[in-house]
Design a protein around this motif. Sequence first.
Motif, PDB file in Angstrom:
ATOM      1  N   ALA A  81      42.184  31.220  46.165  1.00  0.00           N
ATOM      2  CA  ALA A  81      42.356  32.256  45.678  1.00  0.00           C
ATOM      3  C   ALA A  81      41.395  32.822  46.619  1.00  0.00           C
ATOM      4  CB  ALA A  81      42.197  32.252  43.888  1.00  0.00           C
ATOM      5  N   ARG A  82      41.764  34.081  46.654  1.00  0.00           N
ATOM      6  CA  ARG A  82      40.838  35.279  47.410  1.00  0.00           C
ATOM      7  C   ARG A  82      39.833  35.603  46.604  1.00  0.00           C
ATOM      8  NH1 ARG A  82      41.310  35.292  52.784  1.00  0.00           N
ATOM      9  NH2 ARG A  82      39.638  36.797  52.946  1.00  0.00           N
ATOM     10  N   ILE A  83      38.441  35.693  46.897  1.00  0.00           N
ATOM     11  CA  ILE A  83      37.832  36.292  45.914  1.00  0.00           C
ATOM     12  C   ILE A  83      36.915  37.589  46.396  1.00  0.00           C
ATOM     13  CG2 ILE A  83      36.529  34.161  44.762  1.00  0.00           C
ATOM     14  CD1 ILE A  83      34.091  34.101  46.010  1.00  0.00           C
ATOM     15  N   GLY A  84      37.544  37.654  47.428  1.00  0.00           N
ATOM     16  CA  GLY A  84      36.732  39.651  48.206  1.00  0.00           C
ATOM     17  C   GLY A  84      35.694  39.504  48.704  1.00  0.00           C
ATOM     18  N   GLY A  85      35.497  39.364  50.079  1.00  0.00           N
ATOM     19  CA  GLY A  85      34.391  39.807  50.924  1.00  0.00           C
ATOM     20  C   GLY A  85      33.624  38.516  51.542  1.00  0.00           C
ATOM     21  N   GLU A  86      35.341  37.490  52.174  1.00  0.00           N
ATOM     22  CA  GLU A  86      35.456  36.169  53.215  1.00  0.00           C
ATOM     23  C   GLU A  86      35.510  37.153  54.202  1.00  0.00           C
ATOM     24  OE1 GLU A  86      37.608  34.762  49.095  1.00  0.00           O
ATOM     25  OE2 GLU A  86      37.615  37.154  50.368  1.00  0.00           O
ATOM     26  N   GLU A  87      34.773  36.122  55.075  1.00  0.00           N
ATOM     27  CA  GLU A  87      34.177  36.454  56.510  1.00  0.00           C
ATOM     28  C   GLU A  87      35.388  36.550  57.124  1.00  0.00           C
ATOM     29  OE1 GLU A  87      31.299  34.882  58.065  1.00  0.00           O
ATOM     30  OE2 GLU A  87      29.986  35.175  56.998  1.00  0.00           O
ATOM     31  N   THR A  88      36.585  36.265  57.064  1.00  0.00           N
ATOM     32  CA  THR A  88      37.580  36.235  58.187  1.00  0.00           C
ATOM     33  C   THR A  88      38.605  37.442  57.029  1.00  0.00           C
ATOM     34  OG1 THR A  88      39.489  34.501  56.402  1.00  0.00           O
ATOM     35  CG2 THR A  88      38.061  33.607  58.243  1.00  0.00           C
ATOM     36  N   ALA A  89      39.318  37.828  57.581  1.00  0.00           N
ATOM     37  CA  ALA A  89      40.533  38.102  57.424  1.00  0.00           C
ATOM     38  C   ALA A  89      41.302  38.507  56.122  1.00  0.00           C
ATOM     39  CB  ALA A  89      41.115  39.208  58.742  1.00  0.00           C
ATOM     40  N   VAL A  90      41.437  39.104  55.466  1.00  0.00           N
ATOM     41  CA  VAL A  90      42.506  38.329  54.835  1.00  0.00           C
ATOM     42  C   VAL A  90      44.385  38.368  54.719  1.00  0.00           C
ATOM     43  CG1 VAL A  90      43.647  39.554  52.198  1.00  0.00           C
ATOM     44  CG2 VAL A  90      41.511  40.222  52.752  1.00  0.00           C
ATOM     45  N   VAL A  91      44.570  37.441  54.542  1.00  0.00           N
ATOM     46  CA  VAL A  91      46.043  36.982  55.005  1.00  0.00           C
ATOM     47  C   VAL A  91      47.294  37.895  53.704  1.00  0.00           C
ATOM     48  CG1 VAL A  91      47.738  35.264  55.041  1.00  0.00           C
ATOM     49  CG2 VAL A  91      44.931  35.371  55.816  1.00  0.00           C
ATOM     50  N   THR A  92      48.486  37.802  54.265  1.00  0.00           N
ATOM     51  CA  THR A  92      48.847  38.867  53.529  1.00  0.00           C
ATOM     52  C   THR A  92      50.239  38.533  54.791  1.00  0.00           C
ATOM     53  OG1 THR A  92      48.959  40.586  55.444  1.00  0.00           O
ATOM     54  CG2 THR A  92      47.451  40.680  53.738  1.00  0.00           C
ATOM     55  N   GLY A  93      51.714  38.424  54.164  1.00  0.00           N
ATOM     56  CA  GLY A  93      52.528  38.323  54.504  1.00  0.00           C
ATOM     57  C   GLY A  93      53.570  37.549  53.329  1.00  0.00           C
ATOM     58  N   HIS A 101      51.746  32.656  44.164  1.00  0.00           N
ATOM     59  CA  HIS A 101      53.035  32.761  43.106  1.00  0.00           C
ATOM     60  C   HIS A 101      52.999  32.010  42.376  1.00  0.00           C
ATOM     61  CE1 HIS A 101      55.849  33.595  40.871  1.00  0.00           C
ATOM     62  NE2 HIS A 101      57.240  32.479  41.241  1.00  0.00           N
ATOM     63  N   SER A 102      53.614  30.523  43.532  1.00  0.00           N
ATOM     64  CA  SER A 102      53.181  28.821  43.357  1.00  0.00           C
ATOM     65  C   SER A 102      51.825  28.835  42.723  1.00  0.00           C
ATOM     66  CB  SER A 102      53.317  28.234  44.105  1.00  0.00           C
ATOM     67  OG  SER A 102      53.558  26.704  44.191  1.00  0.00           O
ATOM     68  N   ALA A 103      51.281  28.791  42.925  1.00  0.00           N
ATOM     69  CA  ALA A 103      49.123  28.747  42.444  1.00  0.00           C
ATOM     70  C   ALA A 103      49.830  29.506  41.187  1.00  0.00           C
ATOM     71  CB  ALA A 103      48.042  28.975  43.110  1.00  0.00           C
ATOM     72  N   TRP A 104      49.815  30.889  41.093  1.00  0.00           N
ATOM     73  CA  TRP A 104      49.762  31.388  39.523  1.00  0.00           C
ATOM     74  C   TRP A 104      50.346  29.987  38.275  1.00  0.00           C
ATOM     75  CZ3 TRP A 104      46.807  33.966  36.018  1.00  0.00           C
ATOM     76  CH2 TRP A 104      47.204  34.513  35.356  1.00  0.00           C
ATOM     77  N   GLN A 105      51.574  30.260  39.465  1.00  0.00           N
ATOM     78  CA  GLN A 105      52.888  29.660  38.510  1.00  0.00           C
ATOM     79  C   GLN A 105      51.843  28.171  37.577  1.00  0.00           C
ATOM     80  OE1 GLN A 105      55.242  30.811  36.419  1.00  0.00           O
ATOM     81  NE2 GLN A 105      54.414  33.190  37.833  1.00  0.00           N
ATOM     82  N   GLY A 106      51.531  27.740  39.054  1.00  0.00           N
ATOM     83  CA  GLY A 106      50.670  26.578  38.105  1.00  0.00           C
ATOM     84  C   GLY A 106      49.313  26.013  37.395  1.00  0.00           C
ATOM     85  N   GLU A 140      44.832  38.233  42.509  1.00  0.00           N
ATOM     86  CA  GLU A 140      45.827  38.944  43.731  1.00  0.00           C
ATOM     87  C   GLU A 140      47.563  38.065  43.177  1.00  0.00           C
ATOM     88  OE1 GLU A 140      45.399  36.421  48.059  1.00  0.00           O
ATOM     89  OE2 GLU A 140      44.279  35.753  47.115  1.00  0.00           O
ATOM     90  N   ALA A 141      47.684  37.586  42.431  1.00  0.00           N
ATOM     91  CA  ALA A 141      48.976  37.133  41.863  1.00  0.00           C
ATOM     92  C   ALA A 141      49.695  38.640  41.596  1.00  0.00           C
ATOM     93  CB  ALA A 141      49.124  35.565  40.572  1.00  0.00           C
ATOM     94  N   ALA A 142      48.711  39.548  41.212  1.00  0.00           N
ATOM     95  CA  ALA A 142      48.890  40.364  40.294  1.00  0.00           C
ATOM     96  C   ALA A 142      49.168  41.311  41.351  1.00  0.00           C
ATOM     97  CB  ALA A 142      48.770  41.035  39.582  1.00  0.00           C
ATOM     98  N   GLY A 180      43.589  46.180  34.285  1.00  0.00           N
ATOM     99  CA  GLY A 180      44.458  46.010  33.273  1.00  0.00           C
ATOM    100  C   GLY A 180      45.470  44.424  33.390  1.00  0.00           C
ATOM    101  N   THR A 181      45.146  44.232  34.638  1.00  0.00           N
ATOM    102  CA  THR A 181      45.603  43.124  35.011  1.00  0.00           C
ATOM    103  C   THR A 181      45.031  41.949  34.300  1.00  0.00           C
ATOM    104  OG1 THR A 181      46.396  43.637  37.088  1.00  0.00           O
ATOM    105  CG2 THR A 181      45.824  41.527  36.972  1.00  0.00           C
ATOM    106  N   LEU A 182      43.897  41.827  34.482  1.00  0.00           N
ATOM    107  CA  LEU A 182      43.084  40.445  34.034  1.00  0.00           C
ATOM    108  C   LEU A 182      42.984  40.846  32.311  1.00  0.00           C
ATOM    109  CD1 LEU A 182      39.660  40.728  35.623  1.00  0.00           C
ATOM    110  CD2 LEU A 182      41.401  38.988  35.720  1.00  0.00           C
ATOM    111  N   GLU A 183      43.211  41.572  31.565  1.00  0.00           N
ATOM    112  CA  GLU A 183      43.577  41.914  30.047  1.00  0.00           C
ATOM    113  C   GLU A 183      45.025  41.036  29.888  1.00  0.00           C
ATOM    114  OE1 GLU A 183      43.133  45.670  29.280  1.00  0.00           O
ATOM    115  OE2 GLU A 183      40.838  45.746  28.723  1.00  0.00           O
ATOM    116  N   ARG A 184      45.892  40.951  30.882  1.00  0.00           N
ATOM    117  CA  ARG A 184      47.637  40.727  30.355  1.00  0.00           C
ATOM    118  C   ARG A 184      47.576  39.749  30.794  1.00  0.00           C
ATOM    119  NH1 ARG A 184      48.255  45.726  33.317  1.00  0.00           N
ATOM    120  NH2 ARG A 184      48.591  45.026  34.416  1.00  0.00           N
TER     121      ARG A 184
END
Length: 209
Positions: A81-93, A101-106, A140-142, A180-184
């Motif tokens: 999971a991305r905690i923010g502030g990593e030195e590498t570029a944020v991977v998207t796509g 999604h798979s990690a969140w369902q797990g 990130e899942a949200a 809001g996301t964390l509360e949900r």
Amino acid sequence: MTRPPTAAQRRVIDAADPVTGRLRGTETQLAALVKRGLAFRHPRPPHDHFLTPAGHRTRESPPEVPEPVVEVPTTAGVFAARIGGEETAVVTGPARTREVHSAWQGLLELRRMTNPDGSVERPCGWERTHLVRAAALALEAAGHRPAGPDAEGYRVRTTPQPEAVAVRDPDGAALRACAGTLERAGWQVSEHNEPRTGASYLLASPRRT
């Protein structure tokens, strides 16, 4: 070493009558438990199935739950999971979206299997011992964007409090959306201001009830 029962078999075992050990399930499930020595078929009609002593011991012992996908170290090729502030570029796509999604369902499945009431609305024990990664995965899942070297976004960090993380985002609207996301996702959230800068941040901790 005998393999632990599958999740479906474990549910059948856990649902057995607490006194008699009588089982309810499909013929396939019951036959599999008999084959593994965890149940037996009564010779008299209606030929109900009951737990064997080994089956009772299995029900009384905690389920063996594998570590969820979010727990593995951040080695090459492994989801983290991305905690923010990593030195590498944020991977998207699409590929990253599927991974998250798979990690969140797990993680939801882990909640269902390990929370005593089977609730997926409340964080589980794994999340309480991996607060930063768990909160970051929920964000990130949200669809929230973690901060990277080329863009602002959320950052999740530890705090001196034993069961709380701090979530920061320079965009006030994005920070409120994170709350809001964390509360949900079953977290208890409060907003605070930095004493020196006045910048807003969130304190989030896993809800217990």
